[in-house]
Design an enzyme around this catalytic site. Structure first.
Site: not given
Ligand code: DGJ
Length: 695
Positions: A448, A517
């Protein structure tokens, strides 16, 4: 033989397309042709010799040079801009020879006075109908040359000023909207200045004459293989010439090209088709799938508890999710954020990549073993490029973050960006992530990156400070590449708060991309359609979550089945019938996933432009099997039934389509209106089967 050469003309041919350039009378390396492959080499037009007759409308700005230098009376976008040691800022590139090696053409241009060589590399990807291009700069002198702009390619469209540019735009939670807009006089800039690819724009373009659609019309398209700052400058000159520049962003870019060193640009890819945006996408899908780290390995159905638990992970609760997940048919259980030292909220822990002593007193092993015993693979979330000020790492190495002296260190999500350009940062990350992967049976990593950069300084670096933009990405690739090499079985996902790092560059490291997201069922359809302009379905990770939970589980499952399926909902809250629905669709998905992940995608009806209806179809490469999804979001009744014509079938073979009467020829299914009766927020999935060869 895809590369045809003479002393003054060069032609690159792929299966169906051709790209030609040559020296014009002024000795400039000039674009000649880009389009359908022609029967004979002599069919391609000669290099143009534009004539100008006034000092302002002079020929220099009319000439479609393959790699325009910053010289003469041009004022078009140059591909290159440098400053030589004595302060001269004009780059005068002259043809100096060529070479063909491994079906790749290397064109050498040299500055007329200064010791700068620019090698333009052209590689026709014959079976994919794509041209790969990049440039290599070499300083053969004894003083440094300051690079200020170095694009990977300039792509010239046929003369004309009636083009339309398609690109992808959005923002966090709302990525990949398809924008189609006329190119008008001047330069349209698309870019990232954020150190990663960005949610806002994507280094992808498609240009048509304004009337192409999914199935017909000439489209010139391309993308850049790079995961940092990039730029597309689409220029329509006042002389009716249209060109697309693509490469590293020159905004705040700098590079000291030291004596006897090279600088190689990221690679750019482009193609031509007469068969519309759908064919353009399928070309890119096929090529991207050809180089993914795990090739055509089918992706497992995963469960990730992030949206259910956020940071509240521990052994017992994760075990509970794992057990329910297993019962649904999940094959890969991924623990997201919250597992590492000091991580209870977003304000602490990033950088300390070992299991939190309270939540995981015996390390990750007990959970991993439990998951494995249930028969699932185990996956883990990391965010290597980041550090919280409240972490052991930051307390020990506050100078490891990107920052300037005398300026604040702006936090976003309470975190700072580690300077991936630094060798010590790279070594730290490799050591800790390698340890995790070595000590635990981890089969999947979600990488991430949850903020963009600010104050892009590197105070301890003694060279050109602005090299940080490129060196950061090189460092990222180095860390990721080293870990990949040491743990080749691991599948990696590129996530940057959703789709902030979706590009061809990262797909040499990651097999799949976290699309957005935003996981609700409705707007997500358009996000997925935008993503599919460039990326194949196997790279598109799509979860069913509790977002838009007013929609049925079935609808949400269908949306996510269009990519690499995952579940991210709080499955402990799902009642029996919801669990049964999910289980049923996971089983169906497993049955058809090879068609979706590895087949040809046809966007039958656009969710973004098509009102409340949309449909997408996938066909196996041998055209024997397919699957079509149709969705209705909200559209007031009364309305005519929603009908689509199928695509990609063998016209002569006989097929059945689930839910429709009869055995028909592929030609029939592709010509008749196949009506879907859907209520608001209803969806359906139908399987297509070839039952006999044609007569
Ligand atoms: C952003 C990601 O897109 C989410 O799916 C998740 O992993 C969060 N970060 C976790 O902090």
């Amino acid at each position: 033989m895809p590369v045809h050469t003479s002393n003054t003309n060069w032609i690159l041919e792929t299966s169906n397309t051709a790209y030609a350039f040559g020296l014009n009378e002024a000795g400039l390396l000039t674009h000649r042709y880009w389009g359908a492959r022609l029967p004979r080499l002599s069919d391609y037009p000669p290099a143009p010799n534009p004539q100008g007759w006034a000092s302002f409308n002079n020929p220099a700005q009319l000439t479609p040079e393959e790699y325009t230098g910053n010289n003469d009376v041009k004022f078009v976008e140059p591909a290159i801009k440098v400053t030589f040691a004595d302060g001269v800022r004009v780059t005068e590139l002259q043809f100096a020879g060529y070479e063909v090696k491994d079906e790749t053409l290397f064109m050498t241009l040299k500055d007329s006075f200064y010791p700068l060589t620019v090698t333009l590399v052209y590689h026709p990807l014959v079976e994919y109908d794509l041209i790969e291009r990049y440039a290599i700069l070499h300083n053969s002198g004894d003083q440094s040359i300051a690079l200020e702009r170095v694009f990977s390619a300039q792509w010239h469209l046929p003369y004309g000023d009636k083009y339309r540019l398609s690109h992808l735009a959005g923002r966090w939670f709302d990525e990949f909207h398809i924008i189609r807009e006329p190119l008008t006089k001047g330069t349209k800039i698309l870019e990232s200045r954020r150190i990663h690819t960005s949610h806002h724009h994507n280094p992808y373009f498609a240009v048509d004459r304004g009337s192409a659609d999914e199935e017909q019309g000439e489209v010139w398209f391309g993308a850049l293989e790079w995961s940092g700052n990039w730029k597309i400058a689409a220029e329509l000159t006042d002389f009716a010439s249209t060109r697309i520049n693509i490469g590293l962003n020159d905004w705040d870019f700098g590079w000291e090209l030291k004596p006897n060193t090279d600088f190689t640009t990221p690679h750019a890819y482009a193609g031509y088709t007469a068969n519309g945006f759908g064919a353009a996408s399928r070309t890119m899908h096929d090529y991207i799938r050809s180089f993914l780290p795990h090739g055509n390995t089918l992706h497992k159905v995963l469960y990730n508890s992030w949206e259910a638990t956020t940071f509240n992970v521990d052994v017992e609760s994760q075990k509970r999710y794992a057990e329910i997940a297993k019962n649904l048919g999940i094959e890969l259980f991924v623990m997201d954020d919250g597992w590492f030292q000091g991580r209870n909220l977003d304000n602490a822990g990033l950088g300390d990549w070992w299991p939190d002593a309270k939540k995981f007193p015996h390390g990750l092993q007990p959970l991993v073993e439990h998951v494995n015993k249930l028969g699932m693979d185990f996956g883990l979330w990391v965010e290597p490029e980041m550090v919280n000020p409240d972490s052991d790492l930051y307390r020990a190495h506050p100078d490891w973050v990107i920052h300037f002296p005398n300026r604040q260190r702006s936090e976003a999500r309470k975190q700072l960006v580690l300077n991936m350009a630094r060798a010590d940062v790279q070594a730290y990350l490799i050591e800790h992530l390698d340890k995790l992967l070595t000590e635990n049976n981890i089969m999947f990593i979600k990488w991430d990156m949850n903020r963009t950069v600010s104050e892009p300084g590197w105070p301890s670096y003694e060279g050109e400070q602005r090299e940080i933009w490129v060196r950061y990405v090189e460092g990222l690739y180095h860390v990721w590449g080293t870990l990949r090499q040491r743990h080749p079985h691991v599948i990696w996902q590129s996530c940057s708060g959703g789709g902030g790092r979706a590009d061809m560059g990262i797909l040499h490291y990651a097999d799949q991309i976290w699309t957005s997201d935003y996981t609700g069922g409705t707007s997500r359809l358009a996000i997925q359609e935008g993503f599919s302009q460039l990326f194949p379905a196997n790279t598109m990770e799509a979860w069913v979550t509790d977002m838009e939970s007013n929609l049925s589980v079935t609808f949400r499952m269908h949306v996510s089945m269009c990519g690499s399926l995952g579940i991210g909902a709080n499955i402990t809250h799902w009642n029996e019938s919801e669990q049964a629905e999910a289980k049923k669709w996971i089983a169906v998905y497993k049955d058809v996933r090879s068609i979706i992940q590895l087949g040809d995608q046809y966007r039958l009806h656009s969710p973004q432009f098509g009102g409340g209806f949309s449909a997408v179809q996938y066909m196996s490469k041998d055209k024997s099997e397919g699957v079509v999804f149709a969705f209705r979001t909200h559209i007031p009744d009364p309305i005519n039934p929603f009908a689509v014509q199928l695509r990609g079938l063998d016209p002569d073979a006989l097929y059945t389509v689930e839910g429709f009467e009869g055995v028909r020829s592929g030609a029939a299914w592709m010509n008749i209106q196949n009506v879907f009766k859907l209520a608001n927020f209803e969806s359906t999935v139908r399987r297509i089967k070839k039952v006999a060869l044609g007569e």
